[in-house]
Design a protein around this motif. Structure first.
Motif, PDB file in Angstrom:
ATOM      1  N   UNK A  28       3.231   7.475   7.793  1.00 12.86           N
ATOM      2  CA  UNK A  28       2.924   6.057   7.881  1.00 12.86           C
ATOM      3  C   UNK A  28       1.744   5.671   6.995  1.00 12.86           C
ATOM      4  N   UNK A  29       0.801   6.590   6.781  1.00 12.16           N
ATOM      5  CA  UNK A  29      -0.438   6.228   6.088  1.00 12.16           C
ATOM      6  C   UNK A  29      -0.200   5.680   4.678  1.00 12.16           C
ATOM      7  N   UNK A  30       0.601   6.329   3.842  1.00 11.28           N
ATOM      8  CA  UNK A  30       0.841   5.758   2.506  1.00 11.28           C
ATOM      9  C   UNK A  30       1.482   4.373   2.592  1.00 11.28           C
ATOM     10  N   UNK A  31       2.376   4.164   3.537  1.00 10.56           N
ATOM     11  CA  UNK A  31       2.991   2.839   3.719  1.00 10.56           C
ATOM     12  C   UNK A  31       1.930   1.786   4.013  1.00 10.56           C
ATOM     13  N   UNK A  32       0.988   2.138   4.923  1.00 13.13           N
ATOM     14  CA  UNK A  32      -0.067   1.196   5.281  1.00 13.13           C
ATOM     15  C   UNK A  32      -0.903   0.836   4.065  1.00 13.13           C
ATOM     16  N   UNK A  33      -1.210   1.825   3.239  1.00 10.84           N
ATOM     17  CA  UNK A  33      -2.022   1.572   2.046  1.00 10.84           C
ATOM     18  C   UNK A  33      -1.293   0.641   1.092  1.00 10.84           C
ATOM     19  N   UNK A  34       0.010   0.863   0.911  1.00 12.65           N
ATOM     20  CA  UNK A  34       0.790  -0.005   0.026  1.00 12.65           C
ATOM     21  C   UNK A  34       0.841  -1.432   0.598  1.00 12.65           C
ATOM     22  N   UNK A  35       1.112  -1.539   1.891  1.00  7.32           N
ATOM     23  CA  UNK A  35       1.183  -2.862   2.528  1.00  7.32           C
ATOM     24  C   UNK A  35      -0.108  -3.648   2.330  1.00  7.32           C
ATOM     25  N   UNK A  36      -1.247  -2.979   2.559  1.00  7.80           N
ATOM     26  CA  UNK A  36      -2.527  -3.689   2.473  1.00  7.80           C
ATOM     27  C   UNK A  36      -2.829  -4.117   1.036  1.00  7.80           C
ATOM     28  N   UNK A  37      -2.505  -3.257   0.071  1.00  5.88           N
ATOM     29  CA  UNK A  37      -2.747  -3.645  -1.318  1.00  5.88           C
ATOM     30  C   UNK A  37      -1.866  -4.833  -1.685  1.00  5.88           C
ATOM     31  N   UNK A  38      -0.609  -4.792  -1.277  1.00  2.73           N
ATOM     32  CA  UNK A  38       0.294  -5.910  -1.605  1.00  2.73           C
ATOM     33  C   UNK A  38      -0.205  -7.190  -0.965  1.00  2.73           C
ATOM     34  N   UNK A  39      -0.611  -7.105   0.322  1.00  4.64           N
ATOM     35  CA  UNK A  39      -1.076  -8.301   1.035  1.00  4.64           C
ATOM     36  C   UNK A  39      -2.307  -8.894   0.354  1.00  4.64           C
ATOM     37  N   UNK A  40      -3.156  -8.022  -0.216  1.00  6.63           N
ATOM     38  CA  UNK A  40      -4.373  -8.511  -0.866  1.00  6.63           C
ATOM     39  C   UNK A  40      -4.157  -8.831  -2.344  1.00  6.63           C
ATOM     40  N   UNK A  41      -2.938  -8.610  -2.825  1.00 10.73           N
ATOM     41  CA  UNK A  41      -2.639  -8.870  -4.226  1.00 10.73           C
ATOM     42  C   UNK A  41      -3.331  -7.921  -5.180  1.00 10.73           C
ATOM     43  N   UNK A  42      -3.678  -6.724  -4.701  1.00 15.12           N
ATOM     44  CA  UNK A  42      -4.371  -5.754  -5.548  1.00 15.12           C
ATOM     45  C   UNK A  42      -3.372  -4.777  -6.158  1.00 15.12           C
ATOM     46  N   UNK A  43      -3.627  -4.405  -7.418  1.00 15.26           N
ATOM     47  CA  UNK A  43      -2.720  -3.492  -8.119  1.00 15.26           C
ATOM     48  C   UNK A  43      -2.853  -2.078  -7.557  1.00 15.26           C
ATOM     49  N   UNK A  44      -1.767  -1.354  -7.543  1.00 16.38           N
ATOM     50  CA  UNK A  44      -1.757   0.027  -7.059  1.00 16.38           C
ATOM     51  C   UNK A  44      -0.573   0.739  -7.706  1.00 16.38           C
ATOM     52  N   UNK A  45      -0.852   1.848  -8.401  1.00 11.79           N
ATOM     53  CA  UNK A  45       0.226   2.662  -8.958  1.00 11.79           C
ATOM     54  C   UNK A  45       0.656   3.649  -7.880  1.00 11.79           C
ATOM     55  N   UNK A  46       1.882   3.473  -7.382  1.00  5.88           N
ATOM     56  CA  UNK A  46       2.337   4.330  -6.288  1.00  5.88           C
ATOM     57  C   UNK A  46       3.085   5.531  -6.863  1.00  5.88           C
TER      58      UNK A  46
END
Lengths: 269, 269
Positions: free
Chosen positions: A10-28
């Motif tokens: 679940x942890x990687x999912x949470x990190x992706x969700x939070x970055x998307x919600x904040x509009x921050x870029x993240x290379x997954x």
């Protein structure tokens, strides 16, 4: 630019969700064995770690977060890419070490490539709950003694770089976490307890002494709570500041529904 | 006169068989929870330990051997006999300790009553096999490394007075023994191994560092070998001079039939 090296859970999912919600870029970057709910930008194998490092440098990644469980893979030489060949000795050495030793080796590789490695809790500090009992159910005196015993056991195991959790009942170790993990340990205790074994008990979870906090801290979530209930435990104890609580609301609702306590316990009681 | 304090399992049976075969007297004291194949002379509960001590003195018992597993019972006050009342604080303290601490307390009680406590291996020294590989199958280099890792893990656990066994595969701890015991640990690994976990592996068993050798040394037997085979292991390693091998011929036949090695390994390799 920040990259996520995503394992399972679940942890990687949470990190992706939070970055998307904040509009921050993240290379997954999805580790190939990890399940596909993440839709990663880059999928990689251990044997292509060298290529991944080069690709991350190319994309201007300066910060990396490794999150989620990765089962220790075998190094399969026929899969090696050219960029990975020269780090094979270090990878082989890492794979032969305990969890912590292996992590340190991989962290060093990222850092030598100019990237800072951050733990998920540094990016999402609210995953680390403050000390206290978060549930309606409260630990009793016996539970407090069992928690102290759990702390002692996990510390002793840490000396051999194994496990971060155990189940303690009436002062005795009912189960000790090994490679298959916490959920597996709790599942092995599910169902009616064998005659002669103490009833109740608690799950104790803490980081290993000296654990490298640039990688995952241990974590629990709603599934852990349900598995603890299924194992007939009275509650769950995590070390304050050292264990992440994922999906907090759902976890607390599950604990309250099952009558379990969840105690965020400062180290040393 | 010698008395046997008999818990569960094969070891007390072996001791009774050997005494009968040699025509030597033995007062068999069956712990009430133990199964009835022994036909004990005296049956007792923890709550009647005081009465048992008095009865053994009356019968002229000067030597006591404690053998077989006893699950840590609860002290039930309504069952206490008069002679046990005054040792209740010590019993309560013993029950709150780890295995070793509890044993030491019980051993002290016998000794204060003028009895010498001997380990089963002192009475039947052939239960401790000499060093070497006893089976057709032989350990490979990887197994030797896993055995060294097992020794390290059991030593670390000993610091917290838990467990005497673990399962190691590819250098990693697949399972660690806790209160439910070795057979339970192996049973938890039975069946196909979860994806991502290393294959093969071995059971490593050794006494805890500093374990009191007046009580049971750890033991394995044919059942252990079969359980190890059922868990998909390649072999079993026991510490030379520290772990008893019960029903040796049957155990070796079971190992050879399953293609497992049984290695009696000197401490430190």
């Amino acid at each position: 630019m920040r990259a996520l090296i995503a394992g399972q859970g679940r942890l990687p999912e949470l990190l992706v969700e939070r970055h998307r919600a904040a509009g921050e870029a993240l290379v997954v970057c999805g580790y190939a064995g990890a399940p596909g709910r993440l839709d990663p930008d880059i999928s990689f194998h251990l044997e292509r770690l060298g290529g991944l490092l080069r690709e991350l440098r190319r994309r201007g990644v300066r910060e990396v977060c490794m999150a989620g469980a990765v089962r220790r893979p075998k190094l399969r030489v026929w899969r090696l890419d050219f960029a990975t060949l020269r780090i094979v000795p270090r990878l082989a050495r890492a794979l032969g070490k305990g969890d912590d030793g292996a992590l340190r080796e991989v962290i060093a590789l990222f850092e030598e490539n100019g990237m800072t490695v951050r733990g998920a809790h540094e990016i999402l500090p609210d995953l680390l709950p403050g000390p206290g009992v978060l549930t309606k159910a409260q630990p009793r005196d016996g539970d407090r003694r069992d928690a102290a015993r759990g702390e002692e056991i996990v510390a002793a195991m840490g000396a051999a770089d194994i496990g971060q959790a155990c189940v303690v009942a009436a002062g005795q170790a009912l189960a000790i976490e090994a490679l298959p993990g916490t959920d597996w340990m709790l599942a092995s205790l599910a169902g009616p307890r064998e005659e002669g074994l103490p009833a109740g008990g608690l799950l104790f979870k803490a980081p290993k002494p000296g654990q490298d906090r640039r990688a995952d801290l241990p974590a629990i979530g709603p599934g852990t709570i349900r598995a603890a209930a299924g194992a007939g435990l009275r509650g769950v104890v995590i070390e304050a500041g050292g264990v992440m609580l994922l999906d907090r609301e759902e976890a607390l609702a599950a604990a309250d529904a099952a009558g379990l306590f969840l105690w965020v316990r400062p180290k040393g009681g």
